[in-house]
Scaffold this active site. Sequence first.
Site, mmCIF file in Angstrom:
data_model
loop_
_atom_site.group_PDB
_atom_site.id
_atom_site.type_symbol
_atom_site.label_atom_id
_atom_site.label_comp_id
_atom_site.label_asym_id
_atom_site.label_seq_id
_atom_site.Cartn_x
_atom_site.Cartn_y
_atom_site.Cartn_z
ATOM 1 N N SER A 149 0.873 -1.179 0.000
ATOM 2 C CA SER A 149 0.000 0.000 0.000
ATOM 3 C C SER A 149 0.909 1.227 0.000
ATOM 4 O O SER A 149 2.057 1.145 0.475
ATOM 5 C CB SER A 149 -0.865 0.016 1.261
ATOM 6 O OG SER A 149 -1.505 1.271 1.398
ATOM 7 N N TYR A 189 -1.580 -0.601 10.482
ATOM 8 C CA TYR A 189 -1.696 -0.955 9.058
ATOM 9 C C TYR A 189 -0.439 -0.507 8.297
ATOM 10 O O TYR A 189 0.139 -1.273 7.521
ATOM 11 C CB TYR A 189 -2.938 -0.273 8.499
ATOM 12 C CG TYR A 189 -3.243 -0.535 7.041
ATOM 13 C CD1 TYR A 189 -3.869 -1.717 6.639
ATOM 14 C CD2 TYR A 189 -2.949 0.415 6.066
ATOM 15 C CE1 TYR A 189 -4.175 -1.943 5.299
ATOM 16 C CE2 TYR A 189 -3.249 0.190 4.722
ATOM 17 C CZ TYR A 189 -3.863 -0.988 4.348
ATOM 18 O OH TYR A 189 -4.170 -1.205 3.023
HETATM 19 P P1 NDP Z 1 -11.865 -5.773 0.825
HETATM 20 O O1 NDP Z 1 -12.145 -5.731 2.287
HETATM 21 O O2 NDP Z 1 -12.817 -5.157 -0.119
HETATM 22 O O3 NDP Z 1 -11.606 -7.289 0.386
HETATM 23 C C1 NDP Z 1 -10.681 -8.087 1.063
HETATM 24 C C2 NDP Z 1 -11.131 -9.524 1.089
HETATM 25 O O4 NDP Z 1 -10.173 -10.254 1.881
HETATM 26 C C3 NDP Z 1 -12.491 -9.711 1.788
HETATM 27 O O5 NDP Z 1 -13.259 -10.684 1.133
HETATM 28 C C4 NDP Z 1 -12.073 -10.164 3.176
HETATM 29 O O6 NDP Z 1 -13.051 -10.910 3.881
HETATM 30 C C5 NDP Z 1 -10.858 -11.027 2.853
HETATM 31 N N1 NDP Z 1 -10.055 -11.244 4.044
HETATM 32 C C6 NDP Z 1 -9.882 -10.409 5.114
HETATM 33 N N2 NDP Z 1 -9.133 -11.002 6.047
HETATM 34 C C7 NDP Z 1 -8.827 -12.225 5.578
HETATM 35 C C8 NDP Z 1 -8.107 -13.316 6.118
HETATM 36 N N3 NDP Z 1 -7.565 -13.255 7.332
HETATM 37 N N4 NDP Z 1 -7.978 -14.442 5.378
HETATM 38 C C9 NDP Z 1 -8.540 -14.529 4.146
HETATM 39 N N5 NDP Z 1 -9.264 -13.543 3.604
HETATM 40 C C10 NDP Z 1 -9.397 -12.406 4.303
HETATM 41 O O7 NDP Z 1 -10.416 -5.116 0.652
HETATM 42 P P2 NDP Z 1 -9.699 -4.409 -0.606
HETATM 43 O O8 NDP Z 1 -10.037 -5.105 -1.861
HETATM 44 O O9 NDP Z 1 -9.914 -2.949 -0.484
HETATM 45 O O10 NDP Z 1 -8.180 -4.669 -0.222
HETATM 46 C C11 NDP Z 1 -7.458 -5.788 -0.692
HETATM 47 C C12 NDP Z 1 -5.993 -5.592 -0.352
HETATM 48 O O11 NDP Z 1 -5.530 -4.374 -0.947
HETATM 49 C C13 NDP Z 1 -5.700 -5.458 1.141
HETATM 50 O O12 NDP Z 1 -4.475 -6.097 1.444
HETATM 51 C C14 NDP Z 1 -5.564 -3.963 1.349
HETATM 52 O O13 NDP Z 1 -4.770 -3.642 2.455
HETATM 53 C C15 NDP Z 1 -4.917 -3.562 0.045
HETATM 54 N N6 NDP Z 1 -5.079 -2.172 -0.295
HETATM 55 C C16 NDP Z 1 -6.336 -1.636 -0.500
HETATM 56 C C17 NDP Z 1 -6.475 -0.299 -0.818
HETATM 57 C C18 NDP Z 1 -7.798 0.324 -1.070
HETATM 58 O O14 NDP Z 1 -7.837 1.563 -1.214
HETATM 59 N N7 NDP Z 1 -8.901 -0.418 -1.121
HETATM 60 C C19 NDP Z 1 -5.296 0.574 -0.941
HETATM 61 C C20 NDP Z 1 -4.039 -0.079 -0.718
HETATM 62 C C21 NDP Z 1 -3.949 -1.403 -0.416
HETATM 63 P P3 NDP Z 1 -14.039 -10.093 4.907
HETATM 64 O O15 NDP Z 1 -15.036 -9.435 4.010
HETATM 65 O O16 NDP Z 1 -14.627 -11.162 5.768
HETATM 66 O O17 NDP Z 1 -13.176 -9.133 5.668
#
Ligand code: NDP
Length: 250
Positions: free
Chosen positions: A139, A152
């Site tokens: 990120s 984070y």
């Molecule tokens: P979302 O919350 O939209 O999607 C993430 C998915 O990962 C969800 O389905 C979530 O399940 C699942 N998840 C969470 N924890 C776990 C776990 N322990 N094991 C397996 N699956 C898990 O997130 P984003 O798409 O926004 O983010 C995806 C990645 O991108 C993350 O690593 C985030 O830090 C990174 N990121 C996102 C940014 C943004 O602006 N959106 C910017 C920079 C980085 P559940 O719904 O149950 O939580």
Amino acid sequence: MRGLKEKRVLITGGARGIGAATASRFVDEGAHVVVLDVDEEACQRIEDEIPLLSGTIRADVSDHKAVIRAFRELDELLKGLDILINNAGISIRHSFMKITPEEWQRVMDVNLNGIFFVAQQAAQRMLADNGGVILNMGSTNGLMGYPFYADYNASKAGVIELTRSMALELAPTVRVNVICPGYILTPMQEAEYTPEMLRECESKIPLRRLGKPEEVAALFAFLASNEAQYITGQIFVIDGGEITGGLASR
Ligand code: NDP
């Protein structure tokens, strides 16, 4: 994108947000895609939305034993792994002084330990198979200071350094890179930002908008493809220019 057809791909956190858009993109490229996610309901939804998906696996990436079990399931489904999109992550908006030890631990467990557990299992298979690509999710928060996300930010900085170290040790067999998005509109953002906060973010981004999950998916596709065969150990920022300037640009 050249070289993605028939590739075996695992996407963690692939049932929603950026991961789901990436699953859809790799399926469009003709790859065999398995989604690993902790969210049961979202897994069922994505199976309906992407019928060509090769499967979904329910697992929490922060649980080492669960990750080992998940990879056994993956072995059954794909008989190996060519590309890992190591994407699952969580964030909590809270001030540094209010972070509890439990919250700190959970963010590290998912965002850093989870990335490590999954990457190690994937690398084991890729080394045995003589090739592969690992793309870790960082990120811009791992590159700059941002208030209200100290845990984070620290976890994502860890992912960046883990990526560099992995790239050196796994070369020349496995390429490893890290993607650092800025603000991407996903359920994660929608849960933490009011429409007013999102508008304020947009006004500070040179391209004047938040990014789309599909735009991050396109970067994953490029870096996983044969077009990127000479790229390893690098950080790829996708942020509409957000961190390009300092105070002078605001
Ligand atoms: P979302 O919350 O939209 O999607 C993430 C998915 O990962 C969800 O389905 C979530 O399940 C699942 N998840 C969470 N924890 C776990 C776990 N322990 N094991 C397996 N699956 C898990 O997130 P984003 O798409 O926004 O983010 C995806 C990645 O991108 C993350 O690593 C985030 O830090 C990174 N990121 C996102 C940014 C943004 O602006 N959106 C910017 C920079 C980085 P559940 O719904 O149950 O939580």
